[in-house]
Design a protein around this motif. Structure first.
Motif, short mmCIF file in Angstrom:
data_model
loop_
_atom_site.label_atom_id
_atom_site.label_comp_id
_atom_site.label_asym_id
_atom_site.label_seq_id
_atom_site.Cartn_x
_atom_site.Cartn_y
_atom_site.Cartn_z
N LEU A 28 -35.88 1.68 0.76
CA LEU A 28 -36.74 0.62 1.30
C LEU A 28 -37.90 1.18 2.12
N ILE A 29 -37.74 2.34 2.70
CA ILE A 29 -38.79 2.96 3.52
C ILE A 29 -39.84 3.67 2.67
N SER A 30 -39.48 4.03 1.45
CA SER A 30 -40.32 4.90 0.61
C SER A 30 -41.75 4.40 0.38
N PRO A 31 -41.99 3.13 0.07
CA PRO A 31 -43.37 2.69 -0.20
C PRO A 31 -44.33 2.90 0.96
N PHE A 32 -43.82 2.91 2.17
CA PHE A 32 -44.69 3.05 3.34
C PHE A 32 -45.16 4.49 3.54
N ARG A 33 -44.43 5.44 2.97
CA ARG A 33 -44.78 6.85 3.11
C ARG A 33 -46.15 7.12 2.54
N ALA A 34 -46.47 6.49 1.43
CA ALA A 34 -47.73 6.74 0.76
C ALA A 34 -48.82 5.75 1.15
N ALA A 35 -48.48 4.73 1.94
CA ALA A 35 -49.47 3.72 2.31
C ALA A 35 -50.52 4.32 3.23
N GLU A 36 -51.75 3.94 3.01
CA GLU A 36 -52.88 4.52 3.73
C GLU A 36 -52.73 4.39 5.24
N ALA A 37 -52.81 5.51 5.93
CA ALA A 37 -52.85 5.62 7.39
C ALA A 37 -51.56 5.20 8.09
N HIS A 38 -50.51 4.85 7.37
CA HIS A 38 -49.24 4.51 8.00
C HIS A 38 -48.57 5.78 8.54
N PHE A 97 -32.93 -10.09 15.05
CA PHE A 97 -32.28 -9.43 16.18
C PHE A 97 -33.37 -9.00 17.15
N ALA A 98 -33.36 -9.55 18.35
CA ALA A 98 -34.39 -9.29 19.37
C ALA A 98 -35.76 -9.59 18.75
N VAL A 99 -36.60 -8.58 18.62
CA VAL A 99 -37.95 -8.78 18.09
C VAL A 99 -38.06 -8.44 16.61
N TRP A 100 -36.93 -8.19 15.94
CA TRP A 100 -36.95 -7.77 14.54
C TRP A 100 -36.44 -8.86 13.61
N ARG A 101 -36.92 -8.78 12.38
CA ARG A 101 -36.47 -9.64 11.29
C ARG A 101 -36.15 -8.76 10.09
N VAL A 102 -35.07 -9.05 9.41
CA VAL A 102 -34.70 -8.27 8.23
C VAL A 102 -35.75 -8.50 7.15
N GLU A 103 -36.34 -7.41 6.67
CA GLU A 103 -37.32 -7.48 5.58
C GLU A 103 -36.72 -7.04 4.25
N GLY A 104 -35.63 -6.30 4.32
CA GLY A 104 -34.97 -5.84 3.11
C GLY A 104 -33.59 -5.33 3.45
N ARG A 105 -32.68 -5.56 2.53
CA ARG A 105 -31.31 -5.10 2.75
C ARG A 105 -30.70 -4.75 1.40
#
Length: 180
Positions: A28-38, A97-105
């Protein structure tokens, strides 16, 4: 269900503490690795024993160190949480949970997005026989400033502290797993 009692030993001896690891493929984390400036990072450690995702999520969010973060979030973000809510998140009965929302599981991982949309947290397990690799990763989403994507000076100045804190959170979760 947790079986086993601690951190795996490295070949040659010694405790295997959290290490910064390459962001894995096809997670689930993989797409963000290549995202610009992330900014995307991942830390992992080997835990002796079999750990399921629910136990890891619960241990992470009920560890002594994360309870300090929960206190800060309760006071400054008006986002109180409880151990029961952490357990409900872990079991899939709660999507916030607190300030988070599940985006993928998935069966071995969870991705949570913070309400501003700027940060995300990723927890995963990777069973390997008598050892489970525990993962914790973070994503920081850039903003547009002066026509450019940037993470901003605050994040840039706190990157070293973020890495120490990430390792510490993973160690605190492992300690909590040993107690459970």
């Amino acid at each position: 269900m947790i079986m086993g009692a601690g951190l795996a030993l490295r070949q040659g001896g010694g405790m295997n503490g959290p290490e910064e690891c390459p962001v894995p493929e096809n997670r689930l984390i993989s797409p963000f690795r290549a995202a610009e400036a992330h900014h995307t990072d991942a830390f992992c450690l080997e835990f002796a024993g079999q750990v399921d995702l629910a136990d890891f999520i619960n241990a992470f969010y009920t560890s002594w160190l994360f309870k300090l973060e929960r206190l800060v979030l309760r006071v400054f973000a008006k986002a109180p949480t409880s151990d029961a809510q952490a357990q409900a998140l872990a079991s899939g009965d709660l999507d916030t949970f607190a300030v988070w929302r599940v985006e993928g599981r998935e069966p071995t991982e969870i991705l949570l997005g913070e309400r501003s949309g700027r940060t995300k947290s990723w927890l995963a397990i990777e069973p390997a026989g008598e050892v489970t690799r525990l993962w914790f990763g973070s994503i920081v989403v850039p903003v547009h400033r002066k026509g450019k994507l940037t993470l901003g000076p605050v994040f840039d100045s706190l990157l070293g502290a973020h890495k120490v804190y990430s390792r510490s959170l993973l160690m605190a979760a492992a300690a909590q797993l040993r107690r459970q």
